[in-house]
Motif scaffolding. Structure first.
Motif, PDB file in Angstrom:
ATOM      1  N   ILE A  17       0.842  -1.204   0.000  1.00 23.00           N
ATOM      2  CA  ILE A  17       0.000   0.000   0.000  1.00 23.00           C
ATOM      3  C   ILE A  17       0.873   1.249   0.000  1.00 23.00           C
ATOM      4  O   ILE A  17       0.642   2.185  -0.768  1.00 23.00           O
ATOM      5  N   LEU A  18       1.905   1.266   0.847  1.00 22.82           N
ATOM      6  CA  LEU A  18       2.802   2.428   0.894  1.00 22.82           C
ATOM      7  C   LEU A  18       3.531   2.611  -0.424  1.00 22.82           C
ATOM      8  O   LEU A  18       3.681   3.733  -0.908  1.00 22.82           O
ATOM      9  N   GLY A  19       3.965   1.517  -1.026  1.00 28.44           N
ATOM     10  CA  GLY A  19       4.689   1.597  -2.287  1.00 28.44           C
ATOM     11  C   GLY A  19       3.832   2.047  -3.455  1.00 28.44           C
ATOM     12  O   GLY A  19       4.322   2.697  -4.377  1.00 28.44           O
ATOM     13  N   MET A  20       2.556   1.714  -3.438  1.00 28.42           N
ATOM     14  CA  MET A  20       1.662   2.058  -4.546  1.00 28.42           C
ATOM     15  C   MET A  20       1.042   3.453  -4.415  1.00 28.42           C
ATOM     16  O   MET A  20       0.544   3.994  -5.385  1.00 28.42           O
ATOM     17  N   SER A  21       1.095   4.025  -3.225  1.00 30.69           N
ATOM     18  CA  SER A  21       0.447   5.320  -3.014  1.00 30.69           C
ATOM     19  C   SER A  21       1.209   6.436  -3.716  1.00 30.69           C
ATOM     20  O   SER A  21       2.420   6.560  -3.591  1.00 30.69           O
ATOM     21  N   LYS A  22       0.483   7.242  -4.439  1.00 26.59           N
ATOM     22  CA  LYS A  22       1.062   8.391  -5.142  1.00 26.59           C
ATOM     23  C   LYS A  22       0.904   9.670  -4.322  1.00 26.59           C
ATOM     24  O   LYS A  22       1.314  10.733  -4.741  1.00 26.59           O
ATOM     25  N   VAL A  23       0.266   9.567  -3.169  1.00 27.98           N
ATOM     26  CA  VAL A  23       0.038  10.709  -2.283  1.00 27.98           C
ATOM     27  C   VAL A  23       0.602  10.371  -0.895  1.00 27.98           C
ATOM     28  O   VAL A  23       0.913   9.214  -0.621  1.00 27.98           O
TER      29      VAL A  23
END
Length: 105
Positions: A17-23
């Motif tokens: 989740i942290l790696g995929m977040s753009k924000v």
């Protein structure tokens, strides 16, 4: 539609989740022991409101301390509820206005 507050079941999912977040990511850590249950329930409401207010500008992640021990150790979490955003760490209860000072505009 994206989830309002993500709830990873294990460390790998938390990291994904942290790696995929753009924000920016607001991760809050919860516990299931008796003294932590009520404060964590209250924080569910607070973080849910923040997630609604910052939709598209913030990713909220509700992390169970016992299910994600590596993430808990990485951020130095020792109690619940606790919050982290990037390298910034705030533990315990913080007034809403103060918490919002750490969030994106």
């Amino acid at each position: 539609m994206a989830k309002r507050v993500h709830q990873p079941r294990e460390d790998a999912e938390f990291d994904f989740i942290l790696g995929m977040s753009k924000v920016p990511v607001l991760a809050y850590f919860t516990g299931t022991w008796p003294k932590a249950i009520e404060p964590c329930r209250v924080m569910d409401l607070v973080v849910g409101g923040i997630a609604d207010e910052y939709t598209g500008r913030l990713t909220a992640v509700r992390t169970d301390i016992t299910r994600c021990p590596a993430a808990t150790e990485r951020y130095g979490i020792t109690g619940a509820p606790s919050y982290v955003r990037a390298m910034l760490r705030t533990c315990g209860s913080v007034p809403g206005g103060t918490r919002r000072a750490y969030l994106p505009e």
